[in-house]
Write a protein that holds these residues in place. Structure first.
Motif: not given
Length: 159
Positions: A108-115, A120-123
């Motif tokens: 999965v890729f969420t909109s939060d991962l653009f930031h 580590r921060d992605n997870r």
């Protein structure tokens, strides 16, 4: 590339065919579903991230290493095409639920991962949100062709 008369029946690659004149066919499918409102750079970035996880839990999707005519070695890649689809936010949510209910390997890729800027921060961003509240912008799935088709119901091929 398949001709219009070929289908993915499982003969060929899965059976270990050696006749180079026989079309390679797959009974499995690798698919990416992207939210239709993404910018071009986001679509490329999300697709790259999503497919990177599939070979880690489904090693059969990875082919043999490549070499050119000068014997320069290259890393192996997926052994079959990756099909890219697009759909609405609601379609991604529904497809995610269907992938979960079928226990298909998925990323999965969420909109939060653009930031975020690192794994580590992605997870942490994914971990902070329940599965039903994820703001999905993309998912990748792998599995039997029919199961993947059911998960992607209503999605259209990416232009």
């Amino acid at each position: 590339m398949r001709t219009e008369n070929e289908n993915e029946t499982g003969a060929g690659a899965e059976a270990g065919a050696v006749d180079e004149n026989v079309p390679v066919r797959f009974d499995t499918k690798i698919a990416v579903l992207l939210r239709e409102d993404l910018e071009s750079w986001q679509r490329l970035n999300v697709t790259a991230f999503l497919v990177s996880g599939l070979g880690t839990v489904s090693p059969e999707v990875i082919g043999e290493p490549y070499t050119d005519a000068d014997d320069t070695a290259y890393l192996p890649m997926f052994r079959q095409p990756v099909l890219v689809f697009e759909g609405t936010k609601e379609m991604l949510t529904a497809a995610h639920g269907r992938a979960l209910s079928r226990s298909l390997p998925r990323t999965v890729f969420t909109s939060d991962l653009f930031h975020t800027g690192n794994d580590r921060d992605n997870r942490a961003a994914i971990r902070a949100v329940g599965k039903d509240q994820l703001d999905l912008v993309g998912i990748a799935i792998y599995g039997q062709r029919n199961a993947v088709d059911k998960v992607l119901k209503g999605a259209r091929m990416h232009p």
